[in-house]
Structures are given as C-alpha cells and as structure tokens.
Design a protein around this motif. Structure first.
Motif, PDB file in Angstrom:
ATOM      1  N   MET A   1       0.863  -1.337   0.062  1.00  0.00           N
ATOM      2  CA  MET A   1       0.015  -0.137   0.153  1.00  0.00           C
ATOM      3  C   MET A   1       0.786   1.421  -0.073  1.00  0.00           C
ATOM      4  SD  MET A   1      -3.318  -0.889  -0.054  1.00  0.00           S
ATOM      5  CE  MET A   1      -4.313   0.500   0.725  1.00  0.00           C
ATOM      6  N   LYS A   2       2.378   1.150   0.097  1.00  0.00           N
ATOM      7  CA  LYS A   2       3.138   2.307   0.288  1.00  0.00           C
ATOM      8  C   LYS A   2       2.913   3.269  -0.858  1.00  0.00           C
ATOM      9  CE  LYS A   2       7.620   1.705  -0.264  1.00  0.00           C
ATOM     10  NZ  LYS A   2       9.011   1.453  -0.012  1.00  0.00           N
ATOM     11  N   TYR A   3       2.897   2.603  -2.154  1.00  0.00           N
ATOM     12  CA  TYR A   3       2.893   3.511  -3.340  1.00  0.00           C
ATOM     13  C   TYR A   3       1.425   3.685  -4.027  1.00  0.00           C
ATOM     14  CZ  TYR A   3       7.826   2.442  -3.715  1.00  0.00           C
ATOM     15  OH  TYR A   3       9.209   2.227  -3.164  1.00  0.00           O
ATOM     16  N   PHE A   4       0.311   3.012  -3.366  1.00  0.00           N
ATOM     17  CA  PHE A   4      -0.721   2.836  -3.766  1.00  0.00           C
ATOM     18  C   PHE A   4      -1.730   4.330  -3.668  1.00  0.00           C
ATOM     19  CE2 PHE A   4      -5.479   1.851  -3.996  1.00  0.00           C
ATOM     20  CZ  PHE A   4      -5.421   1.176  -5.176  1.00  0.00           C
ATOM     21  N   ARG A   5      -1.457   4.866  -2.461  1.00  0.00           N
ATOM     22  CA  ARG A   5      -2.022   6.176  -2.278  1.00  0.00           C
ATOM     23  C   ARG A   5      -1.687   7.403  -3.308  1.00  0.00           C
ATOM     24  NH1 ARG A   5      -4.640   6.186   2.619  1.00  0.00           N
ATOM     25  NH2 ARG A   5      -3.840   4.436   4.074  1.00  0.00           N
ATOM     26  N   LEU A   6      -0.563   7.051  -3.865  1.00  0.00           N
ATOM     27  CA  LEU A   6      -0.091   8.176  -4.861  1.00  0.00           C
ATOM     28  C   LEU A   6      -0.713   7.643  -5.873  1.00  0.00           C
ATOM     29  CD1 LEU A   6       3.951   8.468  -4.179  1.00  0.00           C
ATOM     30  CD2 LEU A   6       2.214  10.147  -3.796  1.00  0.00           C
ATOM     31  N   LEU A   7      -0.871   6.596  -6.304  1.00  0.00           N
ATOM     32  CA  LEU A   7      -1.719   6.171  -7.628  1.00  0.00           C
ATOM     33  C   LEU A   7      -3.186   6.504  -7.412  1.00  0.00           C
ATOM     34  CD1 LEU A   7      -1.548   2.511  -9.134  1.00  0.00           C
ATOM     35  CD2 LEU A   7      -3.653   3.599  -8.840  1.00  0.00           C
ATOM     36  N   VAL A   8      -3.606   6.662  -6.248  1.00  0.00           N
ATOM     37  CA  VAL A   8      -4.964   7.037  -6.143  1.00  0.00           C
ATOM     38  C   VAL A   8      -5.189   8.516  -6.245  1.00  0.00           C
ATOM     39  CG1 VAL A   8      -6.970   7.337  -4.293  1.00  0.00           C
ATOM     40  CG2 VAL A   8      -5.589   5.180  -4.346  1.00  0.00           C
ATOM     41  N   LEU A   9      -4.171   9.074  -5.933  1.00  0.00           N
ATOM     42  CA  LEU A   9      -4.128  10.667  -6.114  1.00  0.00           C
ATOM     43  C   LEU A   9      -3.975  11.151  -7.584  1.00  0.00           C
ATOM     44  CD1 LEU A   9      -3.809  13.492  -5.008  1.00  0.00           C
ATOM     45  CD2 LEU A   9      -1.187  13.256  -4.871  1.00  0.00           C
ATOM     46  N   GLY A  10      -3.079  10.166  -8.248  1.00  0.00           N
ATOM     47  CA  GLY A  10      -3.019  10.365  -9.663  1.00  0.00           C
ATOM     48  C   GLY A  10      -4.260  10.098 -10.436  1.00  0.00           C
ATOM     49  N   ASN A  11      -5.045   9.031  -9.954  1.00  0.00           N
ATOM     50  CA  ASN A  11      -6.237   8.508 -10.567  1.00  0.00           C
ATOM     51  C   ASN A  11      -7.622   9.425 -10.243  1.00  0.00           C
ATOM     52  OD1 ASN A  11      -8.908   6.437 -10.190  1.00  0.00           O
ATOM     53  ND2 ASN A  11      -7.598   6.165 -11.861  1.00  0.00           N
ATOM     54  N   GLY A  12      -7.251  10.002  -9.167  1.00  0.00           N
ATOM     55  CA  GLY A  12      -8.202  11.177  -8.872  1.00  0.00           C
ATOM     56  C   GLY A  12      -8.364  12.459  -9.578  1.00  0.00           C
ATOM     57  N   ILE A  13      -6.977  12.834  -9.827  1.00  0.00           N
ATOM     58  CA  ILE A  13      -6.557  13.843 -10.520  1.00  0.00           C
ATOM     59  C   ILE A  13      -7.182  13.922 -12.057  1.00  0.00           C
ATOM     60  CG2 ILE A  13      -4.918  15.278 -11.636  1.00  0.00           C
ATOM     61  CD1 ILE A  13      -3.346  15.138  -9.215  1.00  0.00           C
ATOM     62  N   SER A  14      -6.808  12.489 -12.580  1.00  0.00           N
ATOM     63  CA  SER A  14      -7.668  12.388 -14.200  1.00  0.00           C
ATOM     64  C   SER A  14      -9.316  12.100 -14.147  1.00  0.00           C
ATOM     65  CB  SER A  14      -6.805  11.285 -14.675  1.00  0.00           C
ATOM     66  OG  SER A  14      -7.176  10.010 -13.959  1.00  0.00           O
ATOM     67  N   ALA A  15      -9.527  11.850 -12.984  1.00  0.00           N
ATOM     68  CA  ALA A  15     -11.236  11.594 -12.679  1.00  0.00           C
ATOM     69  C   ALA A  15     -11.806  13.076 -12.845  1.00  0.00           C
ATOM     70  CB  ALA A  15     -11.542  10.755 -11.523  1.00  0.00           C
ATOM     71  N   TYR A  16     -10.966  13.926 -11.856  1.00  0.00           N
ATOM     72  CA  TYR A  16     -11.375  15.326 -11.823  1.00  0.00           C
ATOM     73  C   TYR A  16     -11.567  15.741 -13.362  1.00  0.00           C
ATOM     74  CZ  TYR A  16     -11.142  20.314 -11.650  1.00  0.00           C
ATOM     75  OH  TYR A  16     -11.499  21.497 -11.798  1.00  0.00           O
ATOM     76  N   GLY A  17     -10.480  15.774 -14.064  1.00  0.00           N
ATOM     77  CA  GLY A  17     -10.465  16.105 -15.384  1.00  0.00           C
ATOM     78  C   GLY A  17     -11.614  15.413 -16.415  1.00  0.00           C
ATOM     79  N   SER A  18     -11.758  14.189 -16.047  1.00  0.00           N
ATOM     80  CA  SER A  18     -12.735  13.475 -16.735  1.00  0.00           C
ATOM     81  C   SER A  18     -14.291  14.118 -16.332  1.00  0.00           C
ATOM     82  CB  SER A  18     -12.877  12.119 -16.769  1.00  0.00           C
ATOM     83  OG  SER A  18     -11.651  11.279 -16.766  1.00  0.00           O
ATOM     84  N   TYR A  19     -14.592  14.517 -15.254  1.00  0.00           N
ATOM     85  CA  TYR A  19     -15.816  15.270 -14.871  1.00  0.00           C
ATOM     86  C   TYR A  19     -16.070  16.578 -15.627  1.00  0.00           C
ATOM     87  CZ  TYR A  19     -16.924  10.943 -11.927  1.00  0.00           C
ATOM     88  OH  TYR A  19     -17.177   9.776 -11.418  1.00  0.00           O
ATOM     89  N   LEU A  20     -14.934  17.362 -15.283  1.00  0.00           N
ATOM     90  CA  LEU A  20     -14.859  18.499 -15.702  1.00  0.00           C
ATOM     91  C   LEU A  20     -15.158  18.473 -17.314  1.00  0.00           C
ATOM     92  CD1 LEU A  20     -14.055  21.662 -15.799  1.00  0.00           C
ATOM     93  CD2 LEU A  20     -12.003  21.034 -16.017  1.00  0.00           C
ATOM     94  N   ASN A  21     -14.520  17.649 -17.998  1.00  0.00           N
ATOM     95  CA  ASN A  21     -14.687  17.107 -19.420  1.00  0.00           C
ATOM     96  C   ASN A  21     -16.071  17.074 -19.835  1.00  0.00           C
ATOM     97  OD1 ASN A  21     -13.795  16.960 -22.093  1.00  0.00           O
ATOM     98  ND2 ASN A  21     -13.151  14.901 -21.920  1.00  0.00           N
ATOM     99  N   MET A  22     -16.744  16.245 -19.036  1.00  0.00           N
ATOM    100  CA  MET A  22     -18.166  15.611 -19.199  1.00  0.00           C
ATOM    101  C   MET A  22     -18.970  16.919 -19.267  1.00  0.00           C
ATOM    102  SD  MET A  22     -20.254  12.973 -17.025  1.00  0.00           S
ATOM    103  CE  MET A  22     -18.740  11.982 -16.783  1.00  0.00           C
ATOM    104  N   VAL A  23     -18.726  17.865 -18.479  1.00  0.00           N
ATOM    105  CA  VAL A  23     -19.706  18.908 -18.765  1.00  0.00           C
ATOM    106  C   VAL A  23     -19.163  19.889 -19.780  1.00  0.00           C
ATOM    107  CG1 VAL A  23     -20.462  20.916 -17.188  1.00  0.00           C
ATOM    108  CG2 VAL A  23     -20.394  18.805 -16.253  1.00  0.00           C
TER     109      VAL A  23
END
Length: 420
Positions: A1-23
C-alpha cells in the motif's frame, strides 16, 4: 500500500479532469454545432466506443503490460484534447467525434487495466481497502469536477477547460510511469512468465455461464444497475426543475454532493470493518446493497421534502459505494490470467445498460413522470437483486457445512453464497 496512495491521487486527478470534461465537452459540442442531434450523437459515439472497448480491453490487459496500457491511455486522451485545443475552429466539429472515440475507448481500457491490477499492486488481502480508496478518490473528484466546471467554462472559456483536462491526464500518466508497482502476477521461476506465450484461454459468454454462473449473475445485475443509473441521471434535471423552476441546479447539486458523501462514508466503514474482522463481504451483501441503493434512488424522486430526500440520496450513495467495492473485490478474486477478461465483459455490460437506459428513459420521460421512469428501471434492478439474494440464501441452507480450515483473508470471498 506504500505507493498505492500516490496512484489513487493520480487517478483522482485524472477523474477530476474527466468530470470537468463531461460537462465542458457536452456544452461545447452544442455551442460548436448548434444542434442537439450532434450533441446526442457525440454522447452515443462515446458510449458505443466504451461498449466495444470493454471486449477489446479485456484481451489487451490479459496479454500486455497493464501499467504501460494505463499510461498510454492517459497520454492518448491528453493528446486528443490538446489536438482539439490547437485545431482551427473550422476543423473542431469533425475532431469532436474522434475525441469521443479516443476518450470512450481509453477511459474503459484504463479502468479495466487498473481494476485487474489491484490484487497485484497491493496484495489480495488489501484489495477491498484499495478499491475503497479508489472509489473515495473518484467521488471527491466528481464533486470537484461538477462544482468547478461551470466556473471554469464561464470565467476562463472552453480552451482553459480543455487545457486543464489534458494536464490532469498528463499528471496521471506521469505518476503511473514513475511508481514502481507490479501490475501482473509474479513470474513463474520455471516458466519464465505469468502468462503463456499464446495468451490466456479464450472465454465466451456461454462458457462463463456454464463455469461461473454466479459471477455472470453479478455482471447481469450491474448491467441492470446501469439501466437504473441512466434513468435517474436523465430524470434528475427534469425533477429538479419541477421542484424549483427558478433555480433548477439547486437540487441537482444537493443530490450529487450528498450521494458522493454517502459513497465516501461507505468506503470508510467497509474498510474499517474488513480490517477489523478479516472478512470480505460476499455475494449476498452485494445483492442486498444493490436493493437498498435502487430503493434509495426511487425515494429521492418520490416528492418528499428536501431533508428526507437528501437523506435518501445519502443512503443511495452509501449503498452504491458499498456494492461497487464488494463487486469489484469479488471479480478480483479470480486468477490473474482470467481477471482482465471478466472486467472487460463487466465494462461492456455496464456501459451497454447505461447507454440503452439513456435512450429508453429519455423517450419514456416524454410521456411519464420522473418518478414513474426511475421506479420502473430501479424496480427492475430490485427484482433481479432480490431473486439473486433469495437464490444465494437457499444455496447456503442447502450446502453442507465445510470442514474446519485455517482462516484466510480471501476465504469468505471465494466461497460462493457465504457473503454476509
């Protein structure tokens, strides 16, 4: 789990872009073409690509490096957005449909690859917690994306929105590329690899029905859940406008914010319970949670005052987050060489249900009220989930008790019908 939180952060940032993009993209398509038909066609192309991509992605993630596939998917979406940003105004309408294909296909590929990789990244015993973190990150990203999309487009314009979206995918790709994570099962010291050179065996729906009927039933439930999700997504603007014609966005904002809050709370609860008990909620918990989720969405549209309606949305969000985590964790319990195909099939089923529901619910709302349409679609999900729960309960009663075995973190998940 040591690196996974960074992966979650990166995935969340791209998800933010996706939801912004959706609108931003949906509004841009209408502004650029002046046609509601073109806007609908854009969404249809994107959904159809997602359905087809599910089948293709399942095979790709089974035979190729998943980390490279995820990085490539993020980079492709970033390049597509930048191409739209830099293209002359006269070329942009044609590029929109290319962008729909790229974003629809790459987002599905990235999702299938990531979900298939979780047990290898964090270990099978931590997959429930890891899935909860991912769902929490996406829920927060959804709130931020929907909340800021109007401000970004209104104050900074479409170009800034597209540039910001492209940047989020570049950040996600960079984080994934730099993280030293393994996304496939450990190599066999004697065989030299985790998968044979010829690739995994071919899976067909018919074979899955014969060998894994319970998993297929769960995938069918998710497809019907997609129908229900499409109904409340389409009906929500109409229902919100009927509540407050002068401020139609008010109830929509309250609904999604409360839904996301319930989703986040559910992840915290399931993570703590799983860590404390060492048990993973199973198939019966999934079926029961799906029933509660659909019932909550129906109550939201029943005309209750704001406070009870918001509470219903909170319950629906919590049940939605719970069922997604249980469902994904259950599919991840399959062998690595089979996991990619299952998640690909699941993605196609969910996107098919959602896309079909968008078309049918939109047509039905011309003649019926939002409550009637939402109740019909989510009611179908309740019937199917109730039947699945009853079947699993009967199986538990008819199955002899197994002999005592040493406890293990995955044992409840692989014993079909013994989920709480």
């Amino acid at each position: 789990m040591k690196y996974f939180r960074l992966l979650v952060l990166g995935n969340g940032i791209s998800a933010y872009g996706s939801y912004l993009n959706m609108v931003a993209l949906n509004v841009f398509v209408y502004d650029a073409t002046g046609s509601a038909l073109a806007a609908g066609l854009f969404m249809a192309v994107r959904l159809a690509t997602s359905v087809v991509s599910g089948w293709i992605s399942g095979r790709l993630v089974s035979v190729h490096d998943r980390k490279r596939l995820m990085v490539g998917a993020d980079l492709c979406q970033a390049v597509a957005l930048l191409s739209l940003l830099l293209a002359p105004d006269g070329v942009r309408p044609g590029l929109l449909y290319v962008l729909a294909v790229v974003t629809g296909g790459c987002s599905t590929l990235s999702q299938v690859a990531l979900r298939s990789s979780i047990p290898e990244i964090v270990g099978a015993e931590h997959r429930v917690r890891a899935n909860g973190l991912l769902v929490t990150g996406r829920s927060l990203a959804m709130i931020a994306g929907f909340a800021s999309s109007g401000v970004v487009v209104a104050q900074l314009g479409y170009s800034a929105a597209f540039a910001l979206d492209a940047a989020t995918f570049l950040v996600s790709a960079t984080v994934l590329f730099l993280l030293p994570v393994r996304t496939r099962a450990a190599e066999d010291p004697q065989g030299g690899g985790s998968a044979p050179a010829a690739g995994p065996p071919r899976w067909t729906v018919r074979m899955l029905l014969a060998t894994a009927p319970l998993l297929m039933a769960m995938i069918a439930v998710r497809a019907v859940d997609g129908l229900g999700s499409s109904s409340h997504n389409v009906a929500l603007p109409l229902y919100s406008s009927s509540l407050d014609p002068d401020h139609p966005a008010t109830f929509i904002s309250q609904f999604w914010a409360t839904w996301a809050l319930g989703n986040i709370v559910a992840q915290q609860v399931i993570g703590r319970v799983t860590k404390k008990t060492g048990r993973t909620p199973g198939e019966r918990a999934f079926a029961l949670g799906a029933c509660v989720m659909s019932a909550g969405f129906i109550v939201v549209f029943s005309g209750l005052p704001t406070v009870p309606a918001v509470i219903a949305a909170l319950v629906a969000g919590a049940a939605d987050g719970f069922t997604e985590t249980v469902y994904v964790s259950r599919l991840q319990n399959t062998p690595d060489e089979q996991r990619g195909r299952l998640f690909g099939l699941s993605a196609s089923a969910e996107n098919t249900g959602f896309g079909l529901g968008m078309l049918v619910s939109g047509a039905l709302l011309e003649r019926f009220s939002p409550l009637q349409v939402v109740a019909a679609f989510h009611g179908l999900a309740i019937v199917l989930c109730g039947a699945l729960f009853l079947l699993l309960t009967l199986r538990v009663r008819q199955t002899p008790a197994p002999p005592d075995q040493p406890p293990g973190p995955d044992r409840p998940a692989v014993t079909e019908g013994h989920g709480r």
